[in-house]
Motif scaffolding. Structure first.
Motif, mmCIF file in Angstrom:
data_model
loop_
_atom_site.group_PDB
_atom_site.id
_atom_site.type_symbol
_atom_site.label_atom_id
_atom_site.label_comp_id
_atom_site.label_asym_id
_atom_site.label_seq_id
_atom_site.Cartn_x
_atom_site.Cartn_y
_atom_site.Cartn_z
ATOM 1 N N UNK A 1 -2.029 9.281 13.948
ATOM 2 C CA UNK A 1 -2.734 9.270 12.666
ATOM 3 C C UNK A 1 -2.118 8.352 11.628
ATOM 4 N N UNK A 2 -0.986 7.706 11.971
ATOM 5 C CA UNK A 2 -0.350 6.808 10.987
ATOM 6 C C UNK A 2 -1.140 5.497 10.911
ATOM 7 N N UNK A 3 -1.153 4.838 9.762
ATOM 8 C CA UNK A 3 -1.819 3.528 9.683
ATOM 9 C C UNK A 3 -0.996 2.481 10.433
ATOM 10 N N UNK A 4 -1.647 1.426 10.920
ATOM 11 C CA UNK A 4 -0.881 0.380 11.610
ATOM 12 C C UNK A 4 -0.306 -0.635 10.626
ATOM 13 N N UNK A 5 -0.826 -0.645 9.413
ATOM 14 C CA UNK A 5 -0.287 -1.543 8.383
ATOM 15 C C UNK A 5 0.379 -0.725 7.287
ATOM 16 N N UNK A 6 1.405 -1.297 6.641
ATOM 17 C CA UNK A 6 2.024 -0.555 5.540
ATOM 18 C C UNK A 6 1.020 -0.357 4.407
ATOM 19 N N UNK A 7 1.149 0.746 3.690
ATOM 20 C CA UNK A 7 0.191 1.014 2.606
ATOM 21 C C UNK A 7 0.476 0.183 1.365
ATOM 22 N N UNK A 8 -0.550 -0.008 0.543
ATOM 23 C CA UNK A 8 -0.348 -0.534 -0.810
ATOM 24 C C UNK A 8 -0.230 0.704 -1.687
ATOM 25 N N UNK A 9 0.936 0.904 -2.271
ATOM 26 C CA UNK A 9 1.144 2.110 -3.069
ATOM 27 C C UNK A 9 1.130 1.731 -4.546
ATOM 28 N N UNK A 10 0.115 2.205 -5.251
ATOM 29 C CA UNK A 10 -0.012 1.863 -6.670
ATOM 30 C C UNK A 10 0.590 2.989 -7.498
ATOM 31 N N UNK A 11 1.904 3.048 -7.464
ATOM 32 C CA UNK A 11 2.598 4.048 -8.268
ATOM 33 C C UNK A 11 3.882 3.412 -8.780
ATOM 34 N N UNK A 12 4.118 3.538 -10.064
ATOM 35 C CA UNK A 12 5.336 2.947 -10.620
ATOM 36 C C UNK A 12 6.528 3.876 -10.444
ATOM 37 N N UNK A 13 6.264 5.179 -10.192
ATOM 38 C CA UNK A 13 7.379 6.107 -10.106
ATOM 39 C C UNK A 13 7.176 7.119 -8.992
ATOM 40 N N UNK A 14 8.252 7.799 -8.636
ATOM 41 C CA UNK A 14 8.255 8.713 -7.495
ATOM 42 C C UNK A 14 8.841 10.058 -7.935
ATOM 43 N N UNK A 15 8.306 11.122 -7.381
ATOM 44 C CA UNK A 15 8.755 12.470 -7.747
ATOM 45 C C UNK A 15 10.214 12.665 -7.331
ATOM 46 N N UNK A 16 11.014 13.261 -8.190
ATOM 47 C CA UNK A 16 12.404 13.559 -7.842
ATOM 48 C C UNK A 16 13.056 14.431 -8.896
ATOM 49 N N UNK A 17 13.999 15.238 -8.473
ATOM 50 C CA UNK A 17 14.724 16.117 -9.403
ATOM 51 C C UNK A 17 16.221 15.817 -9.318
#
Ligand SMILES: Cc1ncc(COP(=O)(O)O)c(C=O)c1O
Length: 382
Positions: A24-40
């Motif tokens: 189910x994984x994509x064969x190409x890397x994704x385009x991720x439109x996010x400037x930040x990532x969740x983290x604590x």
């Protein structure tokens, strides 16, 4: 994920930088439109934190370019080739010495002079094909930096890379190579001993004249972290769409380069035999002054030719104006063939002949390219 160890370059361009191979994984890397990532908690070394530092959108491309240049570290991508070049120039120590080819890409020379002013560098412009005079210029300098372009833009001079690497390293110095013209398919500067490779990804790697991007590659962990910190702080990063486009272009690099190199050699041979050509230069021609050197250290001769038509500047301008299939434009390395009289640019060094046309050979039919060029050349002689 495909195991890319031991794969040849033509397979690497296709297989490197793919997402992990799970159902189910994509064969190409994704385009991720996010400037930040969740983290604590404090982020670990591979955790994504903020998109100026790292993003999934770059990782496939960085893995692929790093692997192609023979590095065990991923490349670092930048918002342009010049951003990568400026980052690499920041490695030259304050008050240090930088030797740079007189016929480097003209904006690299401008950048070198700007860095020199800011950090009191001694910049020595050298004839990079003249190994002894380059070595003499390095003499007496402590930990010098040698900038390499081989072939140079646009004079197509070939440096003796192993000899110059040895001379620079013997003085405790660092070698940085702009490998844009050759591509990692035709030349592997890290394998020849260079410490850092830079690219205008804009050109062959992306290959379609639709994106401006740069990259730096090094296998040296200390230099890699210095470059990474420089990019984190200066922020000259590419956007996610550009990274996606560049990786998409890179997938066909081997086919494009194979075709354009073969056509370039064929065209150079035909042009050399044409009575309207005053001078034709291409590293694959036996008449090229460093042809043997190119044979020894490159596995292809690149896809750039220079042509000086008889009749001087006027004739050269007429050729650029008259072509139909070739496009008169700056830049190189795209699927479409481009032609440019370089001295139309005010920043081009005066030692580049006024009537020199730089030809970037694309992937069109070589017969159409030849017919168009010969027709324009003949028009220029009337
Ligand atoms: C050899 C070389 N290096 C670097 C660059 C700069 O790259 P960019 O235009 O992507 O900033 C160029 C651009 O023409 C180039 O020809």
């Amino acid at each position: 994920m495909t195991d890319i160890n031991g794969l040849r370059p033509d397979s690497l361009v296709v297989a490197a930088g793919r997402p992990p191979r799970v159902t189910g994984a994509p064969v190409n890397p994704p385009v991720v439109l996010s400037s930040t990532y969740v983290g604590v908690d404090s982020p670990g070394p591979d955790d994504l934190l903020y998109a100026r530092y790292d993003t999934e959108s770059w990782r496939g491309l960085e893995d692929a370019i790093g692997a192609l240049e023979g590095s065990t570290q991923r490349a670092l991508v930048y918002g342009s080739g010049m951003a990568a070049i400026s980052a690499a120039l920041s490695l030259v120590p304050r008050n240090g010495t930088l030797a740079i080819p007189r016929h480097s890409y003209n904006v690299s020379l401008v950048a070198a002079r700007a860095h020199a002013e800011e950090r009191d560098l001694t910049v020595i412009e050298v004839d990079i094909a003249e190994t002894e005079s380059v070595t003499a210029a390095l003499n007496g300098a402590d930990s010098p930096t040698l900038w390499l372009e081989s072939p140079t833009n646009p004079m197509l001079e070939i440096a003796d890379i192993p000899a110059l690497v040895e001379a620079t390293h013997a003085r405790g110095g660092t070698v940085i190579a702009d490998n844009t013209f050759a591509t990692p398919l035709a030349q592997q500067p890290l394998a020849l001993g260079a410490d850092v490779v830079v690219h205008s990804v804009t050109k062959y790697l992306a290959g379609h004249s639709d994106v401006v991007m740069g990259a730096a590659v090094t296998d040296n962990p200390d230099l890699w972290s210095r470059l990474k910190t420089q990019r984190d702080v200066h922020g000259a990063i590419p956007g996610p769409w550009e990274a996606w486009l560049a990786l998409r272009g890179l997938r066909t690099l081997a086919l494009r380069v194979q075709r354009s190199q073969a056509s370039a050699l064929e065209l150079a041979q035909r042009l050399e035999a044409h009575p309207a050509a005053l001078e034709v230069r291409h590293p694959g021609l036996p008449s090229h002054p460093q042809h043997d050197r190119a044979r020894a250290q490159m596995s292809g001769f690149g896809s750039i030719i220079t042509l000086r038509p008889r009749g001087g500047v006027e004739a050269a301008a007429t050729v650029a104006r008259t072509v139909n299939l070739w496009t008169p434009a700056t830049s190189l390395g795209g699927v479409e063939s481009l032609i440019e009289r370089r001295r139309r640019l005010p920043a081009e060094p005066a030692t580049v002949p006024d009537d020199l046309l730089r030809l970037s050979v694309g992937i069109e039919d070589v017969e159409d390219l030849a017919a168009d060029l010969v027709a324009a050349l003949e028009t220029s002689q009337r």
